[in-house]
Design an enzyme around this catalytic site. Structure first.
Site, PDB file in Angstrom:
ATOM      1  CE  LYS A  10     -11.653  43.605 -20.766  1.00  0.00           C
ATOM      2  NZ  LYS A  10     -11.764  43.350 -22.168  1.00  0.00           N
TER       3      LYS A  10
HETATM    4  C1  LIG Z   1     -11.255  43.707 -23.599  1.00  0.00           C
HETATM    5  C2  LIG Z   1     -11.859  44.748 -24.444  1.00  0.00           C
HETATM    6  C3  LIG Z   1     -12.402  44.435 -25.694  1.00  0.00           C
HETATM    7  C4  LIG Z   1     -12.253  43.097 -26.347  1.00  0.00           C
HETATM    8  O1  LIG Z   1     -12.860  42.061 -25.649  1.00  0.00           O
HETATM    9  P1  LIG Z   1     -12.611  40.562 -26.169  1.00  0.00           P
HETATM   10  O2  LIG Z   1     -13.690  39.781 -25.485  1.00  0.00           O
HETATM   11  O3  LIG Z   1     -11.231  40.173 -25.708  1.00  0.00           O
HETATM   12  O4  LIG Z   1     -12.746  40.554 -27.627  1.00  0.00           O
HETATM   13  C5  LIG Z   1     -13.054  45.435 -26.403  1.00  0.00           C
HETATM   14  N1  LIG Z   1     -13.141  46.679 -25.910  1.00  0.00           N
HETATM   15  C6  LIG Z   1     -12.610  47.026 -24.728  1.00  0.00           C
HETATM   16  C7  LIG Z   1     -12.783  48.419 -24.238  1.00  0.00           C
HETATM   17  C8  LIG Z   1     -11.924  46.076 -23.963  1.00  0.00           C
HETATM   18  O5  LIG Z   1     -11.370  46.427 -22.807  1.00  0.00           O
END
Ligand SMILES: *Cc1c(COP(=O)(O)O)cnc(C)c1O
Length: 401
Positions: free
Chosen positions: A200
């Site tokens: 991210k």
């Molecule tokens: C990565 C992601 C998540 C989950 O995030 P985590 O921190 O890994 O639980 C949820 N929604 C979207 C759209 C994502 O891209």
């Protein structure tokens, strides 16, 4: 998502590194290792003073009243949905084109996901698709998503759903750096859930946070992130603290550690620079890829919004074969997302009628392709992606023509 992480290090290891273009590489701020060492030797490594500081820093970055840090965005979504105290099985609107974790959160909270189709340009539900799904199912809540970093208009979508804004839980996993009318995604939210997963924009490795304007929701998440205990151990061991605590809700074990928070604090200071770099890389992709036959560039309707550019998603014909060609040439790509309605478990749970009622999702899902995009992606690497993609498209047009 773990499949992205796999592409960073696996498979292509024997190719000369000059040629390889990974899909994503997590950036880490200068000095982060030294700060982690300080925390490791401080005598306190789990939820404590660093988490409290990170929460203040992230709230300041967003312009939000309160932030509560947790273990992941998925946990944040579940804790916020549970905090709505809805009757079991209540319908909750969710985009059909989203990450499975966000839908699992609805199911873990004992609620029923209702799929909403997306708009062809923004790749998120529009007011029209939300209103259509709401008329069918009378939802009691809604999860929104900022696909690729495109900030959705939450009040407008809430109105379209016939819901109060405090029944909207925002999946802001792609949200850091996004803004609408000058306000950060999550700044004015009842519950906005962020991810600090490895790929991210604000990577810690793992981690999440809830931004909220509601002090009751903040208290509830603070307790339910740690079993439902009324006081965490740091508070209990502070001078004047007591060993006593109560449990008023069944919570999760979903707290953030001080080690993660230390990394997060260093990362936050570097984030604005990384966002500038992403915007510049996107400008270069746009310029190089505009006008290629058959290629659709991502999210063009950007009036009044700052896109966070977590992803650069194009739409391309013959997508699966193009991915195979790029992989063969050492270029990592990804797909965001395989629709919820295409996955075995959700098809079984939701049934063929609902899974068949998202035609735009079905169509764009065959064409979506996320290209390499990360701070530190070099001009040479980007040129290589562009030339491979251009070659792939030109060959197909020549064959068709
Ligand atoms: C990565 C992601 C998540 C989950 O995030 P985590 O921190 O890994 O639980 C949820 N929604 C979207 C759209 C994502 O891209």
């Amino acid at each position: 998502m773990s499949h992205d992480a796999g592409k960073q290090n696996g498979r292509d290891v024997d190719r000369p590194s000059g040629d390889r273009v990974p899909f994503a590489v997590p950036s880490f701020a200068d000095g982060v290792a030294e700060r982690v060492t300080e925390t490791l030797t401080s005598g306190w490594v789990t939820t404590g003073p660093q988490v409290a500081e990170f929460e203040r820093d992230f709230a300041a970055y967003l312009g939000a009243e309160t932030v509560v840090a947790v273990a992941s965005c998925t946990a944040a979504l579940e804790l916020c949905l549970r905090a709505l105290d809805l009757p079991p099985g209540s319908p909750v609107l969710t985009p059909s084109l989203t990450f499975c974790g966000a839908v699992n959160a609805i199911l873990h909270a004992g609620l029923r996901p209702v799929l909403v189709d997306v708009d062809e340009d923004t790749l998120v539900p529009s007011e029209a698709t939300v209103a259509e799904a709401a008329a069918r199912t009378r939802p009691l809540a809604m999860v929104t998503q900022n696909q690729a970093g495109y900030p959705v208009d939450v009040p407008a979508l809430a109105r379209a759903a016939g819901l109060d804004r405090n029944r909207v839980v925002e999946d802001a996993a792609h949200g850091p750096g996004a803004a609408r009318d000058g306000r950060s995604a999550g700044a004015d939210s009842h519950a906005a859930c962020f991810s600090f997963y490895a790929t991210k924009n604000m990577p810690i490795g793992e981690g999440g946070a809830v931004a909220t304007t509601d002090p009751d929701l903040a208290d509830r998440v603070r307790s339910t992130r740690l079993h439902g205990m009324s006081k965490d151990s740091w508070k209990r061991y502070l001078p004047g603290g007591s060993w006593r605590y109560d449990v008023r809700n069944v919570g999760l074990k979903a707290n953030m550690t001080d080690i993660q928070a230390t990394i997060g604090r260093a990362q936050l200071a570097a984030l604005p620079g990384w966002q500038d770099e992403r915007a510049e890389l996107v400008r270069r992709y746009d310029e190089a890829l505009a006008g290629l036959p058959g290629l659709v560039l991502p999210q063009r309707n950007l009036d009044g919004v700052t896109h966070a550019w977590h992803l650069y998603q194009v739409r391309i014909p013959d997508r699966d074969a193009v991915i195979a060609e790029l992989t063969e040439a050492g270029v990592g790509t990804s797909v965001h997302f395989i629709p919820i309605s295409h996955m075995t478990e959700y098809r079984g749970l939701l049934g063929p009628d609902e899974c068949g009622a998202v035609p735009v999702t079905d169509r764009v899902a065959e064409e979506l392709l996320s290209l390499p995009l990360f701070p530190g992606l070099t001009g040479a690497q980007q040129d290589r992606v562009v030339s491979l993609l251009t070659g792939a498209l030109r060959r197909r047009t020549a064959l068709a023509g």
